[in-house]
Design a protein around this motif. Structure first.
Motif, short mmCIF file in Angstrom:
data_model
loop_
_atom_site.label_atom_id
_atom_site.label_comp_id
_atom_site.label_asym_id
_atom_site.label_seq_id
_atom_site.Cartn_x
_atom_site.Cartn_y
_atom_site.Cartn_z
N ASP A 380 1.05 -1.41 -0.35
CA ASP A 380 0.41 -0.07 0.16
C ASP A 380 0.77 1.14 0.41
N LEU A 383 2.18 2.56 -3.26
CA LEU A 383 1.05 2.74 -4.05
C LEU A 383 0.44 3.99 -4.02
N MET A 384 0.81 4.33 -2.89
CA MET A 384 0.23 5.68 -1.85
C MET A 384 1.61 7.07 -2.11
N SER A 808 -2.55 25.22 32.77
CA SER A 808 -3.23 24.38 32.06
C SER A 808 -3.88 23.97 33.80
N ILE A 809 -5.47 24.19 33.45
CA ILE A 809 -6.54 23.35 34.76
C ILE A 809 -7.44 22.02 34.00
N SER A 810 -7.53 21.28 35.58
CA SER A 810 -8.24 20.36 34.65
C SER A 810 -9.27 20.47 33.78
N ALA A 811 -9.92 19.28 32.89
CA ALA A 811 -10.57 19.69 32.05
C ALA A 811 -11.79 19.64 31.85
N VAL A 812 -12.22 18.95 33.67
CA VAL A 812 -13.11 18.97 34.57
C VAL A 812 -13.61 19.81 34.99
N SER A 816 -9.52 24.67 29.87
CA SER A 816 -8.90 23.50 30.55
C SER A 816 -7.16 24.39 30.08
N LEU A 870 4.69 18.98 32.94
CA LEU A 870 4.77 18.65 31.34
C LEU A 870 4.02 18.82 29.86
N THR A 871 2.97 18.56 30.45
CA THR A 871 2.00 19.40 28.98
C THR A 871 2.65 20.36 28.36
N TYR A 998 7.46 4.70 14.39
CA TYR A 998 7.36 3.33 15.31
C TYR A 998 6.65 3.31 16.99
N ALA A 1000 4.47 3.86 20.32
CA ALA A 1000 3.72 4.65 20.94
C ALA A 1000 2.50 3.78 19.27
N ALA A 1001 2.68 3.23 18.11
CA ALA A 1001 1.91 2.88 17.70
C ALA A 1001 1.34 3.95 16.28
N THR A 1003 1.55 6.78 16.15
CA THR A 1003 1.41 8.02 16.69
C THR A 1003 2.84 9.46 17.64
N LYS B 105 -0.58 -0.61 22.75
CA LYS B 105 0.38 0.14 22.39
C LYS B 105 -0.46 1.86 22.10
N PHE B 118 -12.78 13.70 26.62
CA PHE B 118 -13.10 14.14 27.70
C PHE B 118 -13.78 15.76 27.48
N GLU B 119 -12.95 16.08 27.09
CA GLU B 119 -12.21 18.01 27.54
C GLU B 119 -14.27 18.40 26.84
N TYR B 122 -16.70 17.55 29.17
CA TYR B 122 -16.82 18.10 30.32
C TYR B 122 -16.64 19.68 30.26
N TYR B 189 -9.77 17.92 41.88
CA TYR B 189 -10.63 16.67 42.13
C TYR B 189 -10.65 15.38 41.76
N SER B 575 -3.71 15.28 30.57
CA SER B 575 -3.69 16.33 31.00
C SER B 575 -3.92 16.74 32.34
N VAL B 576 -5.72 15.37 32.75
CA VAL B 576 -6.47 15.73 33.71
C VAL B 576 -5.76 15.22 34.64
N ALA B 579 -3.01 18.41 36.13
CA ALA B 579 -3.26 19.36 36.10
C ALA B 579 -3.88 19.33 37.71
#
Lengths: 1081, 591
Positions: A380, A383-384, A808-812, A816, A870-871, A998, A1000-1001, A1003, B105, B118-119, B122, B189, B575-576, B579
Motif C-alpha cells: 500500500d 501505491l500511496m 493548564s487546569i483540569s478539563a473537569v 482547560s 510536562l503538558t 514506530y 507508540a503505534a 502516534t 500500544k 474528555f474535554e 466536561y 478533584y 493532562s487531567v 492538572a
C-alpha cells in the motif's frame, strides 16, 4: 576663572547638547547685514547692563562676547527705545560708560573705551586678518566648528565650506572645537592661513543619551542603557530597524523567525535580557519620539532614525512601570537644524538569493527514493507514494524541463529611495523625509512596497513656549499570494505543473486531487494594503527658572485591508466552490502626558525632578468576513454578496492605562549620582481590585574617575564609573477581557435555519494583576587612554514573580486553561562591550567594537508545588523554551537486529535514547534536549579607513541553542544519506514507512535535533567618499557610494536551512548584495 | 498672566484625567457575550440550550482536525468501533482507529483523541450547569413556570447525556453539578463512585421526563421518548450484569420506562415505505428526505439536524469515516479501479472503521436465502455489496464466469477475495458474505461492505469530507430492544420474543421463538437492527462483566489486536491527572 574670558551663550545648559546646538551659530555668518536691518524695542527700568545684554540676546539673534573684567556689568541703566537699530540701542546702553562695542555678523564684542577704541584693548598688539579651513578626517568640511582665540572672547564659527576668518593678534593660539571631535590648539605665530584637520573624539562621556521622559549626559546615567552605535544607524543599508539593531547592544537579542520580502512577516523576536514571562508577551516596549508606539517597527523608515537606546535595568525601565519589565527600546527620529536647507538623498538597489539550498531530489532520485521505500513494508505504501500519473510523467521525461525550485523561487530585488530635506531658523526647524522601498522576494509573488513620509517640526512660539511635533505616515502594500516556501522541498518532482496550453494545472498529479500545485497561488487574488499614522505634538512651557511643564499628545492610527480569493479554478477551494475573505483591521490609540520638570544647581548639588501624569487608550477593531460557494470567479472577493455561506467575525477591544510617575535625579559634584523613581499604573485589563500597581526603583552611581585620588592615573584610565540599581517593573502584556468569562458562538439548527447558540469557552480570572520583575544591576563603565578604549560591563539578576501564566487546569472544570498570576522565573546575565580605536593615523584607521551577552534564564516555580509542567514543556530550573522530546541517537544497524526487535524496530529504523532503560520507548524517554534559544550572543564590528575608503565588517554569532532539522523526515524530498542494507548510515534512517514513527503505534514522530550554534559574516560594507573638489563643481556637499553584502558566509554544524531562523520551513535569510549611493546638497 | 494661563492648563489637564479615572479602567466587552448578559431572559436560556445541543451533535462530527476537504476524525468512533461490530479498518491511521488497531500500544493516557473527548464532555457539563444554576435567578421573567422547567429539564437531560458517556468511557469521574468560574475552579478533584454519578444521571432524567414533551420543543431537539429510552437503559445498567443476580426492582423500572415510551408515546415502528423507488421501509428512515419526524418518521425519538451553507449547519462525518476509501488509485482489485465517485456512489470515504465479518454474517441467520427471505437490514439497500462499473472507472482483464472482458455496466461484487471472482455474486457478498477476507485483510480499506445508512453526500460535493443530511440519533426500535432485554431478565420470555419479532417482521426477516431468546441473541439483534447507530461499546460493557467483554470482542473482531481487561475503561487523560495538582488523581488500573 578669575581672568579668563567667559563666553556668554544664550542658554548655557544647552551647551551640553553640543552637537545640535553649535550649528545654530553657523547661521550668523549667513546674515552679515543682520545688525544693520533688524530693529529692536528695549524698554527697561533700572536694570543692570548684564540683564539688558541678556534681553537683547533673547530678542535678537545677537550674541555678546566680553571679558568680565572689562565691562561694567552691574551698572544700572534705564532704556526706553522703540524700533531702533541694534547700534542705536547699544550706543544708548554704553553712553556715559567706559565700554565700547564692535559688531561682527551676529557677534558683538564689548571692550573698554579707555584703550582708544576696539581692537586695541591689548594696547600695542598688532591685529592681522587670518583665515582657514577646518576639515574632518576624510577631508570633508566641518560646518559650525568653533574657532576661538585662546584667552579672549574673540572667535567665530566655520561656514558651510568649513571656512573661517577673524582678526587676531600675530601671536597666540587658536582653539578649534566641534562636538564629536577632539579640540585642537594651533599656534598663530604670524601665519594668516590655516588648514586644520580635526580628529574624531573617542571620548563619548559628554554624549547625550535619550532616556525615558528626557535626556541625560552619558556620564550622569546610573542605569543600564545601551545605545546602538551611531555608525550603524547612519551607515547600515537596511530595510528594517530590527535588522539594524541585531547584535548591536549587549543584552538585546533579536532572532529572526523567518525571512522574505515583508519585514512584518519576518516577525523578529526581540528580547531584552531574556525571556522573563512564559505566557504574556516578552516584546520590549517601543517608544518612538518619547511616546509608546503600538505599530509595527517595520513601519518606521530606518533612514529617519537619529538614535536608538535600549533600557535594560530596573532603574531605567521602572519609569515605564507596568510595561517596563521586558525592557524598553527608545527610537528617536531626526530633527531639523538651524541653517541652510540640507537636501539629502540615499538610495540603493539590491539583489537577493537563497544562501543555502539543500540538494533536492530530481525525478530519478525521487523514483529511487520511493522504490526504496517499498523495500520493507506493505505494498500500500508504494501505491500511496507513487501514483500512476507520476509513473507516466517519469516515463515521458517531461520532469527534466523544470523543477519546483525553479518555478517557486526567483532572484530577489529590492530598491530604496530616501529623500530628506531639513533646515530652519532659530525659531522654526523642520526635517521632512520621504522614503520608498520596494522588494520582490526570492519566492514568486512575495512582494512588499512601503512609502513612509515623515514631518518633524520644532517651533519656538514665544520665549517661554516651545513646540515640537513629529508625524509619520506609512503606506504599505503586501499584496500577492505566495506559495509556501516548503513546497520547494515536499512536492513530487514527477508532476505536471502546467496544462498543455501553458496554463497552471490545478491537479498536477492526475491521480490525487489532494496534491495541489504550489504555483496555483498565482491564480489567487490577494490584496493586502495598510496605512499607519503616528502624530505627536509636544508643548514645553518654562514656568520659572528651572521649572518647565510639558504637554505631550499623541495619536496613532492604522488600518489594514487583507482580502483574499481562491476561486473555483483552484485546487485548494474548488471543493467548496470558491472561498473569499475580507478582513479589515483598524487600530487607534491616543495618549496625553503632563510632565513637570524642575532642574536646579545649588553649588555642587545638581537636582533634576520629573513628575508625570498620563493617560493612554488603545482600541483595536476587526471585521472579518469569510464566504464560500461562489457562483463564478468574476468578481473575486467582491463577489461576497453572492456567496452561499458567509460568516462574520467581529473583534473589538480597548485598553486604558492611567499613570503617575515621579523621578529624582541628584548628583553631587559629578561624582555621586542618585536616581530614584516610582510609577503607579492603572490598567483596564486587570481585575477590579487589582487595577493599580506601583513600581519603585533606586540607582546609585559613582564617577570614580572624578575623584581627586584618581587624577594620578587619569592619563591611563580616564573614566571609571560604578553603577548600582535595584527596583521593580511590571508586565501587563495580556489582551483585554481576560478577567471576564466568555461565551462562544455555537449555533444549532431549528430544522434548516440557524438557531443561535452559545456555550462557555473561557473562564475569566477576576483577580488578575501584573507580573512583577525585580531586578538588580551592577555596572561598570570604563575608558582608557583618553577613551581610545572604552566600554562597559553589566551584571544583573531579574526575578519575576506572579507570572501572567496561561496555565493548564483540569478539563473537569469545563475549560482547560486559565490566566493566573502564578509562577516565578529568574534571568541572570553578564553583558560586556568594548570599543577600541586600534590604529589611528592620517591615512589609515582601524576601529573595533565587541559586544558579548551571556544569559541564563530559568523557571523557578510554576504552580507552587515545585513540579514541572510536562503538558506545556515547562521545567523548573530550565529555560522557558526548551526542546523536550525523544532523542535520536542514530540508526539501528544490521548487527543490532535483535535489540531493535525489542523496541519494535527493524535495522534501518531510527534509534532513540531509552532514557529510563525499561526496554521500550515510552513517554519516560522524553528528555530535555536543550534550549531552543541561545544563551550566548556576540557581535564584532571592525571598521577600516583608508583615505576616502571605508570597509566595515560585522560578525554576529550565537551559541547554546538546539533546533530541529525538519528535513530529516521522509516527506521532504531532500537528498539524504538514507540507511540501506548496503549503506549502514548512522545519520538518516531508511526510507521505510515506519522507520522513525514506530513508537507508540505511529502516534509519535520525534524530531531530529541539532546544535544550532553559528556565526556569520552578517554584513560587509565598502564605501567611498567622493572627493570634495569634484563634488563642489556639481554643487554637491558630500557624496558616498557603497556596496554591502549581507549574510555572506555562515559557519555552523547545523544542517537545516538556517540556524538562526525559528521556522526552518519558511523563507530563509537571503544573501543580499546592495549597491547604494547617498549625497547631500 | 501667561504663567497663570499655563497653570490653569495644567490643572485642567490633571482634572480631566483624574475625575473619571476609575470608569476609564472598566472593561466593556461588546463583541462577545458573558453569562450575565445571556442568562437574564427566557430567549437567552433557549440560546444556551441551542449551544448545548450543538455540542451534543458533535458526537457525529470531527475533532477540529481538517484537511483540504474539511474536518477529519469522527468522535462517534469512541463508542462504535473497537467492538464486535466495527473494527479499526485496514487504514487505522487516525484518531480512535489507532487505539483499536493495537490496544496494548495506543490506548495510552496521552492520546489526543481521548483528551479531546474528555474535554468536550466536561465542557458540555459546564454549559449545562451554568444554565441550570442561572435559571434559579429570581429576576428572570419566564413565560410560565412550565417553560422554565422544560428548559431546565432539557439542560439536565444533556448533563445526564454527558455523564452517561463519561461513566461508560472512564468509569469513576469527578461529578460536578455547580457552575465553575475563574474564582472557584479546582485543582483537587476526586473521582466519584460510578453509582453516585448514575444516581445523578437518573435524577436528571427523572426530573426531565415529566417536563419534556413527546414532541421535541424544537426540530432537532430531544423528546420525552429519548429520556424514557435512556431511563430504561440506565436502570438496566443499574440492575447489574451478572446473570442470576439482577436487581429486579431496577429491571421493573427499566421495563416500565421502555413500555411507557412504546405504549404512551406517539411513536411507532416504520413498517411501510415512506419513500418510493427501490428500497425498504427500514432504510427509508435513514433517507434524508424522510428521516425527520415532520416527514413521517414516527419511529424517530431524536433526529439531529445538519445543513450545508448555513451557519450552525455543522459537519457530519459518519459517511466519511464509515465507508471505504474511494479515491484516486483506490481499487477493488489490481485490474479494477473505482476511480470515480459521485452522489450515486455516496461520495468519498476515509475508512476509519469497517464492519466486522461477524456483524455482516449476522444477517445470514436472520435471512433464509434459499426461500427468498432476506432481512431488509442486511439487504443490498442497507449494506453496500457491489458497484456498477462506470465509464470513468478503469478496468482490464476478463470476468471469471464468462471469460469476457469487463465492461461498463458490469456488477463488481465488493469483498471478493480475488478480482477474478468479482463478477461472481456467490463469491461476493449477496448470499451471506461467506467469502469475505479474514485476518489482516478484514476491513480492507478499499474493498469492504459498508452500511448505507449514511451513504449520502451533499449534492455536487462528492469529495467533501462532511455531509449535511439530518440523521436519526435515537429511535423506537432501540426501546423495543431495551424492553425485550428487561423482559428477558425478568423472565418474561414471550414479551422478549414478541418485541424482537416485531422488529424482524418489519424487516421481513425470519422470526424467532421463545427458545431462541438469550442475552447473546438480544446483543446480536441489536447489532442487526442498530448497525452503525448503536453506541455498541456501552451496550457490551453494561451487559457483561469485563472478562466476558474482552472474550466477546476479541472472538468477534478479527482485526483489532491485544484488547485486555484494562481496556474496558479508557485511561484518564494525562493532562487531567497532571492538572489536578493539589491531590493526585488516580488512574484507571493497568495504565
Amino acid at each position: 576663572m578669575k581672568n579668563t574670558t567667559k563666553r556668554k551663550l544664550l542658554k548655557s545648559k544647552i551647551q551640553r547638547l553640543t552637537g545640535l546646538i553649535v550649528l545654530l551659530f553657523a547661521s550668523s555668518l549667513l546674515s552679515v547685514s543682520y545688525a544693520q536691518t533688524t530693529k529692536l524695542t528695549v524698554q527697561v527700568k533700572n536694570k543692570t547692563v548684564q540683564e539688558i545684554l541678556k534681553i537683547i540676546e533673547k530678542k535678537s539673534e545677537m550674541v555678546f562676547f566680553y571679558n568680565d573684567k572689562d565691562v561694567e556689568l552691574n551698572r544700572i541703566v534705564t532704556l526706553d527705545l522703540k524700533d531702533q537699530l541694534i547700534t542705536q540701542v547699544l550706543d544708548e546702553l554704553f553712553k556715559n560708560s567706559s565700554n565700547a562695542y564692535k559688531i561682527e555678523g551676529k557677534q558683538i564684542y564689548i571692550t573698554t573705551k579707555t584703550k582708544e577704541g576696539l581692537g586695541k584693548s591689548k594696547s600695542s598688539i598688532k591685529k592681522v586678518k587670518i583665515n582657514g579651513t577646518v576639515t574632518d578626517e576624510s577631508n570633508q568640511p566641518v560646518i559650525g566648528a568653533s574657532v576661538l582665540l585662546k584667552g579672549t572672547s574673540i572667535g567665530t564659527l566655520t561656514d558651510i565650506n568649513g571656512h573661517f576668518s577673524l582678526e587676531s593678534p600675530e601671536e597666540g593660539q587658536l582653539r578649534i572645537s566641534f562636538v564629536g571631535y577632539e579640540t585642537q590648539l594651533v599656534s598663530i605665530s604670524n601665519k594668516t592661513s590655516f588648514e586644520i584637520s580635526l580628529n574624531q573624539s573617542l571620548n563619548n562621556l559628554d554624549e547625550v543619551v535619550v532616556v525615558g521622559y528626557g535626556t541625560q549626559k552619558k556620564s550622569d546615567i546610573t542605569g543600564a542603557v545601551g545605545s546602538v552605535a551611531k555608525d550603524r544607524i547612519d551607515n547600515m543599508a537596511v530595510t528594517d530597524i530590527a535588522q539594524m539593531i541585531q547584535g548591536s547592544v549587549p543584552g538585546l537579542t533579536v532572532m529572526a523567525t523567518a525571512a522574505g520580502a515583508d519585514p512584518d512577516g519576518q516577525s523578529a523576536v526581540m528580547l531584552i535580557r531574556g525571556r522573563n514571562s512564559i505566557s504574556a508577551s516578552t516584546t520590549p516596549l517601543l517608544v518612538l519620539d518619547g511616546m509608546p508606539y503600538h505599530g509595527a517597527i517595520s513601519d518606521i523608515s530606518p533612514d529617519d532614525v537619529a538614535s536608538i537606546e535600549v533600557l535594560k535595568d530596573a532603574s531605567s525601565v521602572a519609569i515605564y512601570g507596568s510595561r517596563g519589565s521586558n525592557g524598553v527600546i527608545l527610537i528617536t527620529t531626526k530633527k531639523g537644524k538651524e541653517g541652510k536647507t540640507v537636501v539629502k538623498y540615499d538610495g540603493f538597489y539590491s539583489i537577493q538569493n537563497v544562501a543555502n539550498f539543500p540538494h533536492i531530489m530530481d525525478g530519478t532520485e525521487y523514483l529511487a527514493f520511493k522504490n526504496n521505500w517499498t523495500d520493507f513494508s506493505n505494498p500500500d505504501d508504494a501505491l500511496m507514494g507513487l501514483s500512476n500519473s507520476e509513473r507516466a510523467v517519469y516515463a515521458d521525461g517531461s520532469w527534466k524541463t523544470w523543477t519546483w525550485k525553479g518555478l517557486i523561487t526567483q532572484m530577489g530585488e529590492s530598491t530604496r529611495h530616501n529623500l530628506t530635506v531639513s533646515g530652519g531658523t532659530k525659531d522654526f526647524k523642520y526635517n521632512v523625509a520621504t522614503s520608498y522601498l520596494s522588494t520582490k522576494g526570492i519566492v514568486i509573488n512575495d512582494k512588499y512596497t512601503r512609502v513612509t513620509n515623515r514631518v518633524n517640526l520644532q517651533a519656538k512660539i514665544t520665549d517661554w513656549l516651545n513646540m515640537t511635533s513629529s508625524n509619520m505616515l506609512t503606506w504599505k502594500d503586501k499584496s500577492g499570494a505566495k506559495p509556501s516556501f516548503v513546497d520547494v522541498f515536499n512536492k513530487s518532482p514527477l508532476m505536471r505543473p502546467f496544462n498543455p496550453d501553458g496554463s497552471i494545472n490545478i491537479m498536477p498529479d492526475a491521480d490525487n486531487e489532494k496534491r495541489f500545485n504550489p504555483i496555483e497561488s498565482l491564480l489567487y487574488d490577494d490584496y493586502n494594503v495598510g496605512y499607519s499614522l503616528t502624530s505627536n505634538i509636544s508643548f514645553v512651557a518654562t514656568l520659572a527658572k528651572g521649572l518647565t511643564y510639558t504637554l505631550n499628545t499623541d495619536v496613532q492610527y492604522s488600518n489594514t485591508d487583507d482580502n483574499q480569493y481562491q476561486g473555483l479554478n483552484t485546487g485548494a477551494k474548488k471543493s467548496v466552490n470558491g472561498w473569499a475573505s475580507i478582513d479589515n483591521t483598524m487600530k487607534y490609540s491616543y495618549a496625553i502626558e503632563n510632565i513637570v520638570n524642575y532642574q536646579r544647581e545649588f553649588g555642587k548639588h545638581h537636582l533634576f525632578l520629573t513628575g508625570l501624569y498620563s493617560f493612554e487608550s488603545e482600541t483595536q477593531r476587526e471585521r472579518l468576513q469569510e464566504g464560500q460557494n461562489f457562483p463564478n470567479d468574476l468578481l473575486s472577493y467582491w463577489g461576497m454578496p453572492s456567496a452561499g455561506l458567509v460568516t462574520n467575525t467581529f473583534k473589538n477591544w480597548q485598553t486604558a492605562l492611567i499613570s503617575q510617575m515621579f523621578r529624582i535625579n541628584y548628583s553631587y559634584d559629578s561624582r555621586y549620582l542618585l536616581t530614584a523613581t516610582a510609577r503607579r499604573d492603572g490598567y483596564s485589563g486587570f481585575g477590579a481590585n487589582n487595577k493599580y500597581g506601583v513600581f519603585p526603583s533606586l540607582a546609585l552611581g559613582w564617577n570614580i574617575a572624578n575623584e581627586s585620588f584618581f587624577s594620578s592615573i587619569k592619563s591611563v584610565m580616564n573614566n571609571l564609573k560604578l553603577r548600582l540599581s535595584y527596583g521593580e517593573a511590571g508586565n501587563q502584556a495580556i489582551s483585554a477581557f481576560q478577567t471576564i468569562s466568555k461565551l462562544g458562538d455555537m449555533g444549532y439548527l431549528n430544522g434548516s435555519s440557524l438557531a443561535a447558540g452559545y456555550i462557555p469557552t473561557t473562564l475569566g480570572t477576576p483577580s488578575l494583576s501584573w507580573e512583577t520583575t525585580r531586578s538588580a544591576n551592577i555596572g561598570l563603565d570604563y575608558a582608557f587612554l583618553d577613551s581610545r578604549i572604552s566600554g562597559e560591563i553589566n551584571v544583573y539578576q531579574n526575578d519575576t514573580r506572579d507570572l501572567l501564566l496561561s496555565r493548564s487546569i483540569s478539563a473537569v472544570n469545563g475549560v482547560s486553561s486559565i490566566f493566573q498570576n502564578i509562577g516565578k522565573t529568574r534571568n541572570q546575565g553578564i553583558e560586556f562591550s568594548i570599543v577600541s580605536d586600534n590604529i589611528r593615523t592620517k591615512i589609515f584607521g582601524w576601529k573595533s567594537a565587541l559586544n558579548l551577552t551571556l544569559l541564563r534564564t530559568q523557571i523557578i516555580d510554576l504552580y507552587g508545588d515545585g513540579k514541572d509542567d510536562l503538558t506545556n514543556g515547562w521545567f523548573i530550573g530550565k529555560p522557558v523554551k526548551v526542546a523536550y522530546d525523544y532523542y535520536t541517537t542514530g540508526v539501528w544497524q544490521n548487527n543490532e537486529a535483535n535489540l531493535a526487535a525489542q523496541y519494535g524496530a527493524l535495522p534501518g529504523y531510527a534509534k532513540y535514547d531509552d532514557l529510563n532503560n525499561n526496554g521500550v520507548y515510552d513517554a519516560g524517554d522524553r528528555q530535555i534536549i536543550g534550549s531552543t534559544e541561545p544563551n550566548f550572543t556576540w557581535s564584532l564590528n571592525n571598521t577600516f579607513d583608508l583615505g576616502s575608503f571605508q570597509l566595515n565588517i560585522y560578525l554576529y554569532g550565537t551559541n547554546g541553542s538546539v533546533k530541529v532539522d525538519p528535513f530529516k523526515a521522509k516527506n521532504y524530498y531532500v537528498s539524504q544519506n538514507f540507511w540501506t542494507a548496503t549503506n549502514p548510515s548512522n545519520i538518516m534512517w531508511s526510507t521505510d514507512a515506519n522507520s522513525n514513527t514506530y513508537i507508540a503505534a505511529k502516534t509519535i514522530s520525534p524530531a531530529y535535533y541539532e546544535k544550532a550554534d553559528f556565526w556569520r559574516i552578517k554584513d560587509v560594507t565598502l564605501s567611498y567618499k567622493m572627493p570634495k573638489k569634484l563634488l563642489s563643481k556639481l554643487g554637491v556637499t558630500e557624496a558616498k557610494v557603497y556596496v554591502t553584502g549581507k549574510n555572506l558566509v555562515t559557519f555552523t554544524q547545523y544542517t537545516g536551512m538556517d540556524p538562526e531562523l525559528g521556522d526552518q520551513r519558511a523563507i530563509p535569510l537571503q544573501r543580499e548584495f546592495i549597491f547604494g549611493i547617498n549625497f547631500t546638497l | 498672566m501667561k504663567k497663570i494661563l499655563i497653570i490653569l492648563v495644567v490643572i485642567a489637564g490633571f482634572m480631566t484625567f483624574s475625575g473619571c479615572s476609575s470608569e476609564l479602567l472598566n472593561e466593556h466587552p461588546d463583541t462577545f457575550l458573558t453569562a450575565d448578559q445571556l442568562y437574564n431572559s427566557q430567549p437567552g436560556f433557549e440560546s444556551g440550550l441551542n449551544g448545548l445541543y450543538a455540542l451534543v451533535r458533535q458526537e457525529r462530527e470531527g475533532y477540529g482536525n481538517t484537511d483540504s476537504f474539511g474536518e477529519t476524525g469522527l468522535r462517534a468512533l469512541m463508542n462504535m468501533a473497537g467492538t464486535d461490530v466495527y473494527n479499526c479498518s485496514a487504514s487505522a491511521s487516525g484518531e480512535f482507529s489507532v487505539i483499536y488497531s493495537d490496544w496494548s500500544k495506543a490506548n495510552v493516557p496521552t492520546d489526543k483523541s481521548l483528551k479531546s473527548v474528555f474535554e468536550w464532555l466536561y465542557q458540555t457539563v459546564l454549559g449545562a450547569n451554568l444554565l441550570i444554576k442561572r435559571s434559579e435567578n429570581p429576576a428572570i421573567k419566564w413565560t410560565d413556570e412550565a417553560t422554565k422547567e422544560r428548559i431546565v429539564a432539557e439542560a439536565r437531560f444533556i448533563r445526564a447525556w454527558s455523564y452517561r458517556h463519561l461513566t461508560y468511557m472512564w468509569g469513576k469521574v469527578p461529578l460536578v453539578v455547580d457552575e465553575v468560574t475563574g474564582d472557584n475552579f479546582r485543582t483537587d478533584y476526586v473521582r466519584d463512585d460510578v453509582n453516585k454519578i448514575r444516581r445523578q444521571i437518573i435524577d436528571d432524567l427523572l426530573y426531565a421526563e415529566p417536563r419534556m414533551d413527546w414532541k421535541p420543543s424544537q426540530i432537532g431537539r430531544a423528546s420525552k421518548g429519548v429520556v424514557l429510552n435512556y431511563l430504561a437503559e440506565m436502570y438496566l445498567t443499574e440492575a447489574g450484569k451478572v446473570v442470576g443476580s439482577y436487581d429486579r426492582t431496577k429491571l421493573d423500572s427499566a421495563y416500565l420506562f421502555a413500555d411507557k415510551c412504546i405504549n404512551e408515546g406517539p411513536y411507532a415502528l416504520v413498517k411501510n415505505r415512506l419513500g418510493s423507488g427501490s428500497g425498504s421501509a427500514f432504510m427509508d428512515m435513514f433517507n434524508p428526505n424522510t428521516v425527520n419526524i415532520e416527514s413521517g418518521n414516527k419511529e424517530a425519538l431524536w433526529v439531529m439536524q445538519w445543513e450545508k451553507n448555513v451557519i450552525g449547519g455543522g459537519a457530519n462525518l459518519m459517511r466519511f469515516s464509515l465507508r471505504p476509501k474511494f479515491d484516486g488509485a483506490n481499487k477493488i482489485g489490481p485490474t479494477v479501479t473505482i476511480s470515480y465517485y459521485d452522489e450515486t456512489r455516496g461520495g468519498r470515504g476515509f475508512a476509519r472503521a469497517a464492519l466486522t465479518k461477524w456483524a455482516l454474517y449476522l444477517y445470514n441467520s436472520s435471512s433464509d436465502y434459499v426461500n427468498g427471505i432476506i432481512d431488509d437490514r442486511g439487504s443490498q439497500y442497507a449494506v453496500a455489496k457491489y458497484y456498477i462499473l462506470g465509464k470513468f472507472d478503469t478496468f482490464s482483464g476478463t470476468k471469471s464466469l464468462t471469460g469476457t472482458p469487463w465492461s461498463v455496466g458490469d456488477t463488481v461484487w465488493i469483498g471478493c477475495p480475488t478480482i477474478a471472482q468479482c463478477d461472481d455474486r456467490t463469491q461476493g457478498t449477496i448470499t451471506g458474505f461467506q467469502n469475505l477476507k479474514s485476518g489482516a485483510s478484514e476491513g480492507d480499506t478499499y474493498n469492504w461492505p459498508y452500511t448505507l445508512k449514511y451513504s449520502f453526500c451533499d449534492t455536487g460535493y462528492p469529495k467533501n469530507n462532511a455531509s449535511h443530511q439530518d440523521q436519526v440519533y435515537a429511535r423506537l426500535a432501540e426501546t423495543y430492544l431495551l424492553r425485550a432485554e428487561a423482559a428477558m431478565k425478568l423472565g418474561n420470555i414471550p414479551q422478549a420474543t414478541s418485541d424482537i419479532n416485531e422488529l424482524r417482521l418489519r424487516s421481513h426477516a425470519r422470526t424467532i421463538t421463545d427458545s431462541d431468546i438469550s442475552l447473546s441473541l438480544i446483543l446480536e439483534e441489536r447489532a442487526r437492527e442498530l448497525m452503525g447507530e448503536e453506541q455498541r461499546r456501552y451496550t457490551l460493557l453494561r451487559t457483561m462483566p469485563g472478562s466476558d467483554f474482552i472474550e466477546w470482542v476479541s472472538s468477534r473482531n478479527g482485526r483489532d489486536k491485544n484488547i485486555a481487561l484494562r481496556d474496558t475503561l479508557f485511561p484518564i487523560p494525562q493532562s487531567v491527572i497532571d492538572a489536578n495538582v493539589t491531590i493526585p488523581m488516580e488512574q484507571n488500573p493497568g495504565f
